[in-house]
Motif scaffolding. Sequence first.
Motif, PDB file in Angstrom:
ATOM      1  N   LYS A 127       0.839  -1.204   0.000  1.00  0.00           N
ATOM      2  CA  LYS A 127       0.000   0.000   0.000  1.00  0.00           C
ATOM      3  C   LYS A 127       0.874   1.254   0.000  1.00  0.00           C
ATOM      4  O   LYS A 127       0.630   2.207  -0.734  1.00  0.00           O
ATOM      5  CB  LYS A 127      -0.921  -0.014   1.228  1.00  0.00           C
ATOM      6  CG  LYS A 127      -2.362   0.316   0.889  1.00  0.00           C
ATOM      7  CD  LYS A 127      -3.356  -0.032   1.976  1.00  0.00           C
ATOM      8  CE  LYS A 127      -3.156   0.737   3.271  1.00  0.00           C
ATOM      9  NZ  LYS A 127      -4.233   0.414   4.262  1.00  0.00           N
ATOM     10  N   ILE A 128       1.893   1.229   0.831  1.00  0.00           N
ATOM     11  CA  ILE A 128       2.788   2.390   0.900  1.00  0.00           C
ATOM     12  C   ILE A 128       3.587   2.539  -0.387  1.00  0.00           C
ATOM     13  O   ILE A 128       3.770   3.635  -0.889  1.00  0.00           O
ATOM     14  CB  ILE A 128       3.746   2.278   2.104  1.00  0.00           C
ATOM     15  CG1 ILE A 128       2.950   2.130   3.396  1.00  0.00           C
ATOM     16  CG2 ILE A 128       4.680   3.463   2.153  1.00  0.00           C
ATOM     17  CD1 ILE A 128       3.493   2.867   4.577  1.00  0.00           C
ATOM     18  N   ILE A 129       4.050   1.411  -0.934  1.00  0.00           N
ATOM     19  CA  ILE A 129       4.784   1.462  -2.213  1.00  0.00           C
ATOM     20  C   ILE A 129       3.923   2.104  -3.285  1.00  0.00           C
ATOM     21  O   ILE A 129       4.391   2.968  -4.029  1.00  0.00           O
ATOM     22  CB  ILE A 129       5.158   0.050  -2.704  1.00  0.00           C
ATOM     23  CG1 ILE A 129       6.159  -0.592  -1.786  1.00  0.00           C
ATOM     24  CG2 ILE A 129       5.674   0.100  -4.123  1.00  0.00           C
ATOM     25  CD1 ILE A 129       7.513  -0.741  -2.370  1.00  0.00           C
ATOM     26  N   ALA A 130       2.670   1.688  -3.368  1.00  0.00           N
ATOM     27  CA  ALA A 130       1.771   2.213  -4.401  1.00  0.00           C
ATOM     28  C   ALA A 130       1.590   3.716  -4.222  1.00  0.00           C
ATOM     29  O   ALA A 130       1.593   4.487  -5.186  1.00  0.00           O
ATOM     30  CB  ALA A 130       0.429   1.496  -4.332  1.00  0.00           C
ATOM     31  N   ARG A 131       1.445   4.117  -2.967  1.00  0.00           N
ATOM     32  CA  ARG A 131       1.249   5.543  -2.669  1.00  0.00           C
ATOM     33  C   ARG A 131       2.487   6.350  -3.053  1.00  0.00           C
ATOM     34  O   ARG A 131       2.394   7.409  -3.671  1.00  0.00           O
ATOM     35  CB  ARG A 131       0.971   5.683  -1.176  1.00  0.00           C
ATOM     36  CG  ARG A 131       0.503   7.043  -0.756  1.00  0.00           C
ATOM     37  CD  ARG A 131      -0.172   6.893   0.588  1.00  0.00           C
ATOM     38  NE  ARG A 131       0.145   7.969   1.508  1.00  0.00           N
ATOM     39  CZ  ARG A 131       0.116   7.842   2.828  1.00  0.00           C
ATOM     40  NH1 ARG A 131      -0.188   6.670   3.374  1.00  0.00           N
ATOM     41  NH2 ARG A 131       0.393   8.865   3.598  1.00  0.00           N
ATOM     42  N   LEU A 132       3.655   5.818  -2.705  1.00  0.00           N
ATOM     43  CA  LEU A 132       4.907   6.514  -3.023  1.00  0.00           C
ATOM     44  C   LEU A 132       5.129   6.550  -4.526  1.00  0.00           C
ATOM     45  O   LEU A 132       5.584   7.555  -5.076  1.00  0.00           O
ATOM     46  CB  LEU A 132       6.082   5.816  -2.334  1.00  0.00           C
ATOM     47  CG  LEU A 132       6.115   5.913  -0.809  1.00  0.00           C
ATOM     48  CD1 LEU A 132       7.191   4.995  -0.241  1.00  0.00           C
ATOM     49  CD2 LEU A 132       6.339   7.344  -0.347  1.00  0.00           C
ATOM     50  N   GLU A 133       4.785   5.446  -5.199  1.00  0.00           N
ATOM     51  CA  GLU A 133       4.965   5.395  -6.652  1.00  0.00           C
ATOM     52  C   GLU A 133       4.084   6.435  -7.342  1.00  0.00           C
ATOM     53  O   GLU A 133       4.531   7.180  -8.212  1.00  0.00           O
ATOM     54  CB  GLU A 133       4.618   4.004  -7.175  1.00  0.00           C
ATOM     55  CG  GLU A 133       4.851   3.859  -8.673  1.00  0.00           C
ATOM     56  CD  GLU A 133       4.617   2.436  -9.157  1.00  0.00           C
ATOM     57  OE1 GLU A 133       3.902   1.679  -8.490  1.00  0.00           O
ATOM     58  OE2 GLU A 133       5.168   2.099 -10.207  1.00  0.00           O
ATOM     59  N   ARG A 134       2.815   6.500  -6.918  1.00  0.00           N
ATOM     60  CA  ARG A 134       1.885   7.481  -7.495  1.00  0.00           C
ATOM     61  C   ARG A 134       2.400   8.890  -7.273  1.00  0.00           C
ATOM     62  O   ARG A 134       2.419   9.711  -8.184  1.00  0.00           O
ATOM     63  CB  ARG A 134       0.509   7.353  -6.822  1.00  0.00           C
ATOM     64  CG  ARG A 134      -0.518   6.675  -7.684  1.00  0.00           C
ATOM     65  CD  ARG A 134      -1.941   6.838  -7.175  1.00  0.00           C
ATOM     66  NE  ARG A 134      -2.116   6.980  -5.750  1.00  0.00           N
ATOM     67  CZ  ARG A 134      -2.346   5.971  -4.901  1.00  0.00           C
ATOM     68  NH1 ARG A 134      -2.405   4.726  -5.361  1.00  0.00           N
ATOM     69  NH2 ARG A 134      -2.502   6.194  -3.611  1.00  0.00           N
TER      70      ARG A 134
END
Lengths: 70, 166
Positions: free
Chosen positions: B27-34
């Motif tokens: 979830k955090i990876i996705a947020r950081l990627e976005r």
Amino acid sequence: MCLAIPGRIIEIKESNAIVEYYTSERVNAKIVEGSYREGDYVIVQAKLVIEKVPKKEAITWLNALKENES
Amino acid sequence: MKVENYFLKYAFPCSFVLKQRGEIDDKIIARLERAAINNDKVSRELLERVYFRAFFRIKVLAEELEKDYWDLEVIKEYFLKRHNELLDGMFNDKDDKGLDVDPKAPKFLKNLCKVFVARIIKKGEDFLVVEYDNGKRRVVSNALVLEAKVGDNVSIHYGYAVELLK
């Protein structure tokens, strides 16, 4: 500081590689440059095969990682 | 671009290693990627928490430069210079707890973590082939520099081109 984790190509179909990690996780990655074979150790990011890792270095590093975990 | 986003573009390429270590989740990876790709607003608190190793060293550098540790000049100098020096083991800081720079790490893998200036020799829909460090080649994602084209210079970190350089 980042220290990369290499995975091993277990299958190549056309330009798609299946890469397996020591955690047993598998990912698909696209080969867009260079030539690769099953058994090669590679770095994957953003669904791309980024670079090949020399086998000896990859295995040494993976063993060190597994040792750190136990 | 905000300094938080500038930091994130350089720091983000290492996030997947943090995930493999179990320090952060999908979830955090996705947020950081976005946030990295779209220049979304991202909080300093989150960045300092996830990239605590980087900020340990950035604060040391900030003190040397007598600037605030979120000053853009400090962040730039960290990624374009200090980060590589630390990886080469050149920087001898008595207070550096050696968080994470494993002296046993193979040279080849250390190269992936350094920030290099690279020239684009080929461009695809979602990737670039670049040349750097006297003839080395790497495939990198172009997600952070969509406007870059063949012949341009970019900074690269791990599997991403990070910044279009003039």
